[in-house]
Design an enzyme around this catalytic site. Structure first.
Site, PDB file in Angstrom:
ATOM      1  N   ARG A 131       0.840  -1.191   0.000  1.00  0.00           N
ATOM      2  CA  ARG A 131       0.000   0.000   0.000  1.00  0.00           C
ATOM      3  C   ARG A 131       0.876   1.241   0.000  1.00  0.00           C
ATOM      4  O   ARG A 131       2.075   1.154   0.145  1.00  0.00           O
ATOM      5  CB  ARG A 131      -0.911  -0.011   1.221  1.00  0.00           C
ATOM      6  CG  ARG A 131      -0.155  -0.359   2.528  1.00  0.00           C
ATOM      7  CD  ARG A 131      -0.536   0.436   3.730  1.00  0.00           C
ATOM      8  NE  ARG A 131      -0.489   1.838   3.520  1.00  0.00           N
ATOM      9  CZ  ARG A 131       0.625   2.586   3.665  1.00  0.00           C
ATOM     10  NH1 ARG A 131       1.784   2.028   3.950  1.00  0.00           N
ATOM     11  NH2 ARG A 131       0.572   3.902   3.514  1.00  0.00           N
ATOM     12  N   ARG A 142      -7.528  -0.734  -7.186  1.00  0.00           N
ATOM     13  CA  ARG A 142      -7.927   0.365  -6.295  1.00  0.00           C
ATOM     14  C   ARG A 142      -8.051   1.630  -7.158  1.00  0.00           C
ATOM     15  O   ARG A 142      -7.275   1.803  -8.096  1.00  0.00           O
ATOM     16  CB  ARG A 142      -6.899   0.595  -5.174  1.00  0.00           C
ATOM     17  CG  ARG A 142      -6.794  -0.553  -4.174  1.00  0.00           C
ATOM     18  CD  ARG A 142      -5.851  -0.233  -3.025  1.00  0.00           C
ATOM     19  NE  ARG A 142      -6.447   0.694  -2.053  1.00  0.00           N
ATOM     20  CZ  ARG A 142      -5.773   1.274  -1.073  1.00  0.00           C
ATOM     21  NH1 ARG A 142      -4.469   1.077  -0.964  1.00  0.00           N
ATOM     22  NH2 ARG A 142      -6.382   2.081  -0.212  1.00  0.00           N
ATOM     23  N   GLN A 160      -2.888   2.642   9.879  1.00  0.00           N
ATOM     24  CA  GLN A 160      -1.566   2.701   9.231  1.00  0.00           C
ATOM     25  C   GLN A 160      -0.583   3.530  10.071  1.00  0.00           C
ATOM     26  O   GLN A 160       0.614   3.285  10.069  1.00  0.00           O
ATOM     27  CB  GLN A 160      -1.672   3.311   7.822  1.00  0.00           C
ATOM     28  CG  GLN A 160      -2.289   2.405   6.773  1.00  0.00           C
ATOM     29  CD  GLN A 160      -3.758   2.709   6.537  1.00  0.00           C
ATOM     30  OE1 GLN A 160      -4.475   3.018   7.487  1.00  0.00           O
ATOM     31  NE2 GLN A 160      -4.212   2.616   5.303  1.00  0.00           N
ATOM     32  N   ASP A 203      -2.448  10.721  -2.418  1.00  0.00           N
ATOM     33  CA  ASP A 203      -2.786   9.647  -3.354  1.00  0.00           C
ATOM     34  C   ASP A 203      -3.128  10.192  -4.727  1.00  0.00           C
ATOM     35  O   ASP A 203      -3.000   9.488  -5.730  1.00  0.00           O
ATOM     36  CB  ASP A 203      -3.952   8.807  -2.789  1.00  0.00           C
ATOM     37  CG  ASP A 203      -3.489   8.037  -1.573  1.00  0.00           C
ATOM     38  OD1 ASP A 203      -3.547   8.587  -0.463  1.00  0.00           O
ATOM     39  OD2 ASP A 203      -3.022   6.898  -1.750  1.00  0.00           O
ATOM     40  N   ASN A 213      -6.018  12.143   0.159  1.00  0.00           N
ATOM     41  CA  ASN A 213      -5.105  11.385   1.006  1.00  0.00           C
ATOM     42  C   ASN A 213      -5.956  10.578   1.971  1.00  0.00           C
ATOM     43  O   ASN A 213      -7.189  10.651   1.960  1.00  0.00           O
ATOM     44  CB  ASN A 213      -4.130  12.326   1.739  1.00  0.00           C
ATOM     45  CG  ASN A 213      -2.940  11.577   2.329  1.00  0.00           C
ATOM     46  OD1 ASN A 213      -2.242  10.842   1.639  1.00  0.00           O
ATOM     47  ND2 ASN A 213      -2.733  11.734   3.625  1.00  0.00           N
ATOM     48  N   LYS A 214      -5.305   9.794   2.816  1.00  0.00           N
ATOM     49  CA  LYS A 214      -6.040   8.922   3.728  1.00  0.00           C
ATOM     50  C   LYS A 214      -7.144   9.651   4.480  1.00  0.00           C
ATOM     51  O   LYS A 214      -6.956  10.798   4.881  1.00  0.00           O
ATOM     52  CB  LYS A 214      -5.047   8.311   4.727  1.00  0.00           C
ATOM     53  CG  LYS A 214      -5.594   7.288   5.681  1.00  0.00           C
ATOM     54  CD  LYS A 214      -6.388   6.168   5.019  1.00  0.00           C
ATOM     55  CE  LYS A 214      -5.680   5.533   3.871  1.00  0.00           C
ATOM     56  NZ  LYS A 214      -6.458   4.573   3.123  1.00  0.00           N
TER      57      LYS A 214
HETATM   58  C1  LIG Z   1       3.407   7.832   0.056  1.00  0.00           C
HETATM   59  S1  LIG Z   1       1.986   6.942   0.545  1.00  0.00           S
HETATM   60  C2  LIG Z   1       0.690   7.980   0.074  1.00  0.00           C
HETATM   61  C3  LIG Z   1      -0.641   7.660   0.726  1.00  0.00           C
HETATM   62  O1  LIG Z   1      -1.114   6.307   0.485  1.00  0.00           O
HETATM   63  C4  LIG Z   1      -1.823   5.856   1.657  1.00  0.00           C
HETATM   64  O2  LIG Z   1      -3.067   5.237   1.374  1.00  0.00           O
HETATM   65  P1  LIG Z   1      -3.225   3.619   1.563  1.00  0.00           P
HETATM   66  O3  LIG Z   1      -2.624   3.267   2.883  1.00  0.00           O
HETATM   67  O4  LIG Z   1      -4.723   3.385   1.485  1.00  0.00           O
HETATM   68  O5  LIG Z   1      -2.488   3.019   0.383  1.00  0.00           O
HETATM   69  C5  LIG Z   1      -2.033   7.102   2.472  1.00  0.00           C
HETATM   70  O6  LIG Z   1      -3.121   7.870   1.986  1.00  0.00           O
HETATM   71  C6  LIG Z   1      -0.699   7.785   2.220  1.00  0.00           C
HETATM   72  O7  LIG Z   1      -0.655   9.095   2.664  1.00  0.00           O
END
Ligand SMILES: CSC[C@H]1O[C@H](OP(=O)(O)O)[C@H](O)[C@@H]1O
Length: 353
Positions: free
Chosen positions: A51, A94, A203, A244, A254-255
């Site tokens: 991820r 995704r 995370q 993202d 973003n998250k």
């Molecule tokens: C450099 S990681 C960018 C971004 O990706 C993560 O999402 P996920 O854990 O769902 O893949 C998160 O939004 C990070 O900030």
């Protein structure tokens, strides 16, 4: 002190196996997955075993290479059909992180360019391998450069809040939002990092706290609803987050929870920085409304993170995996090409000149 960071996405020396750090079992277990098929890689991306926008792009690039490598096609047209089928399949894993599509499109461009020069299927397979390696190697350099630019905005002893995980395991190395933390630690900046746990998939708690502890960084884990008090108490002088997908006007997906942190930072007059590789900036998106937000399953919210259920089994759940931070709340967008300031409509476009 050079930081020793773990590699989360690697093509094994036999070139037939993608080795992924399984991010769903951290921090309790450090386990690696040996994947060879596009189906396994699709599932690993969907289930967040790999991820983080850049890491997803790298995994997809190697995934489409492995799928193409297994093609029995004897001519370029059939080979291209096999490639395209795998590319389109991996693209359904995704929807929000643009790096997935950026990497797959780049692999297709390389294949088309190569086919202009060479009709030998084996040579085309080698060209795809080369491109996947380049995507990975460039990401490491990009992240380090983002870290260097971000460090110019930070000072030793600063309190920094981050949300989710934009660390080394979310990229080829260094991370994006955590890159300046790693580089600063190598130069004794002695940052004090506050990591939001980042419900529902934690995370921040499971990955960022783990990464930074391993690197000897002063990290304090907080619940998401504690971000306000640490800002109010003057513990935080800057917020650093990953992304993202960044729209052409600077709106940033973003998250989930990131936009709330940005609103708090605005209220407490704390700079809010987005760390963004150019591969995560999507100039085809006019604004945040154009960004598809992934909705995920209820069990991520109600699942057993403790010994007992977190919530009644049948309760209605809304589980958007991301949200969009309005460009007006973003102090600067830090990229490998430099730092973009408002008006992002112009400053972001200039980075691509
Ligand atoms: C450099 S990681 C960018 C971004 O990706 C993560 O999402 P996920 O854990 O769902 O893949 C998160 O939004 C990070 O900030």
């Amino acid at each position: 002190m050079a930081i020793n960071v773990i590699q989360s996405v690697k093509l094994e020396d036999n070139l037939n196996t993608l080795v992924l750090l399984d991010q769903t079992v951290l921090p309790g277990k450090t386990e690696f997955l040996d994947l060879t098929t596009q189906e396994e890689i699709w599932e690993a991306i969907f289930e967040l075993k790999v991820r983080g926008a850049p890491a997803i792009g790298i995994a997809a690039a190697y995934g489409v290479y492995l799928a193409a490598k297994s093609s029995a096609a004897e001519n370029v047209d059939e080979f291209y059909q096999d490639f395209k089928k795998a590319k389109d399949y991996l693209a359904t894993s995704r929807p929000t992180a643009v790096n997935l599509f950026w990497a797959l499109d780049r692999m297709e461009r390389r294949l088309k360019e190569e086919t202009e020069r060479n009709k030998d299927v084996e040579a085309l397979k080698n060209a795809l391998l080369e491109e996947a390696h380049a995507i990975r190697d460039e990401d490491e350099e990009v992240c380090k450069t983002i870290g260097e630019h971000a460090l110019t905005l930070l000072k030793p002893e600063m309190g920094i809040l981050t949300h989710c995980n934009a660390g080394t395991i979310a990229t080829a190395k260094y991370g994006t939002a955590l890159a300046p933390i790693y580089l600063g630690t190598e130069q004794d900046y002695n940052f004090k990092v506050y990591a939001d746990e980042t419900r529902p998939l934690l995370q921040g708690a499971r990955l960022t706290a783990w990464e930074l502890e391993q690197a000897g960084v002063d990290v304090t884990l907080i619940c998401d609803n504690m971000a306000s008090i640490v800002m109010k108490e003057g513990k935080v002088q800057a917020v650093l987050v990953g992304c993202d997908r960044v729209a052409q006007n600077g709106d940033t997906a973003n998250k989930i929870g990131t936009s709330g942190v940005a609103i708090l930072a605005k209220h407490y007059n704390i700079p809010f920085y987005v760390c963004a590789p150019l591969s995560t900036i999507d100039l085809n998106c006019k604004n945040g409304d154009d960004i598809e937000i992934e909705n995920r399953g209820a069990e991520e919210v109600t699942a057993k993170w403790y010994s007992e259920r977190m919530a009644p089994e049948e309760v209605n759940v809304y589980n958007p995996a991301f949200d969009v931070t309005d460009h007006s709340l973003i102090t600067a967008i830090i990229t490998e090409k430099g730092i973009a300031y408002p008006d992002y409509q112009d400053s972001l476009k200039k980075l691509f000149d």
